[in-house]
Scaffold this active site. Structure first.
Site, short mmCIF file in Angstrom:
data_model
loop_
_atom_site.label_atom_id
_atom_site.label_comp_id
_atom_site.label_asym_id
_atom_site.label_seq_id
_atom_site.Cartn_x
_atom_site.Cartn_y
_atom_site.Cartn_z
N CYS A 110 48.10 17.40 -8.29
CA CYS A 110 47.40 16.30 -7.40
C CYS A 110 46.98 15.43 -8.09
CB CYS A 110 46.57 17.00 -6.28
SG CYS A 110 45.85 15.84 -4.98
N SER A 111 45.53 15.35 -8.16
CA SER A 111 44.95 14.30 -9.08
C SER A 111 43.68 14.46 -9.62
CB SER A 111 44.75 13.03 -7.80
OG SER A 111 43.93 13.70 -6.83
N CYS A 112 43.32 15.93 -9.81
CA CYS A 112 42.22 16.23 -10.52
C CYS A 112 41.81 15.38 -11.60
CB CYS A 112 42.14 17.64 -10.67
SG CYS A 112 42.00 18.72 -9.10
N CYS B 213 47.75 16.08 -14.02
CA CYS B 213 47.26 16.91 -12.94
C CYS B 213 48.76 16.90 -12.07
CB CYS B 213 46.19 16.61 -11.95
SG CYS B 213 46.05 17.74 -10.55
#
Lengths: 100, 202
Positions: free
Chosen positions: B109-111, B106
């Site tokens: 971000c951090s999905c 991702c």
């Protein structure tokens, strides 16, 4: 220039640090607050993301992951009038004073 | 209450730790949310592990019809096994084969499919992984100890707030007679992100 959160392809010659850290209490709280506020329909994931992406680039880059979440939660709650900046500042100062 | 005592991290993470605990205090004092609700989510987050994702993979390995459903409509296929996605984002399952290897990142971000895998590892959220995975995936994979043959195509899938990905790793050879439960034990978190292959049977 891509926005600061748009990291894909930015030059990087560092190895990937695979050490895991155990979540601190405040990180658990931060993560959980997002869940609870979502459940109440007070914030959603897109807003959380927008609050993170709106951070000043230098702040974004120096903050840890949950520091970014925490900053965004604060931004959103103030923006929506759920809490005021002044009362958050006062409550934080009180905790600081107590913990010295 | 927990925040009557300074967390150990207070010293290092003074500012944000204090502020988020102040925010929790204000929200609960005002009755916007309750302490019990926060604690409930903290407890659930602690309990989530990649085991659910591993069971989904193992089912797909033993049941071709299930695998086909998983690859075309992951949300309803995981629901068949009793798993509900806690996020609104769609889940897409991508299959590794002899010809193509998928790697999930991702970059923004951090999905991550936390409903099935638990919270993402720290490295998944790191700038180094987010920056490098899309430009030099083979080097990244080598760093994780996975050397792919040159003929294998590497497909990097970039998660967004709208679509999260789960890798269906290849079923290891020598597992033809293994039961579904035992197969699930071979499916690691990293194999479902695509930075590793599934474990080999002992």
């Amino acid at each position: 220039m891509p926005a600061v959160h748009d990291r894909g392809g930015l030059p990087c010659d560092e190895p990937i640090d695979r050490a895991e850290h155990e979540w601190a209490d405040w990180e658990h709280v931060t993560n959980a607050l997002v869940g609870v506020l979502r459940r109440h329909g007070l914030i959603n994931v897109d807003e959380l993301r927008r609050g993170i992406e709106a951070m000043a680039p230098a702040e974004y880059e120096s903050a840890s992951y949950y520091e970014r979440w925490s900053a965004s939660i604060e931004t959103l709650l103030v923006e929506k009038g759920i809490l005021s900046q002044a009362e958050i500042d006062a409550a934080a100062a009180m905790l600081d004073a107590r913990w010295g | 209450m927990a925040d009557e005592h300074p967390p150990l991290e207070h010293v290092e993470r003074g500012l944000r730790a204090t502020r988020i605990l102040a925010i929790r205090r204000l929200l609960t004092d005002k009755g916007v949310i309750t302490v019990a609700e926060v604690d409930d989510i903290i407890e659930r987050a602690r309990e989530r592990t990649p085991a659910d994702g591993a069971k989904v993979v193992a089912r797909a390995w033993v049941d071709d019809a299930y695998k086909a459903r998983l690859l075309t409509n992951a949300r309803s296929a995981v629901a068949e096994l009793g798993y509900r996605l806690s996020h609104d984002a769609e889940l897409a399952v991508v299959e590794n084969t002899a010809d193509v290897h998928h790697l999930v990142v991702c970059t923004l971000c951090s999905c991550y499919p936390t409903s099935l895998l638990g919270p993402p590892p720290d490295w998944y959220k790191s700038f180094a992984y987010r920056q490098r995975a899309v430009v030099e995936p083979r080097a990244v994979l080598r760093e994780f100890g996975l050397a792919l043959a040159g003929r294998v195509r590497v497909a990097v899938v970039d998660s967004t707030a709208d679509v999260r990905y789960l890798v269906l790793p290849r079923r290891p050879s020598g597992t033809e007679n293994m039961a579904e439960d035992a197969l699930a034990e071979l499916v690691t978190r990293d194999s479902m992100i695509g930075v590793a292959a599934a474990r080999l049977p002992r």
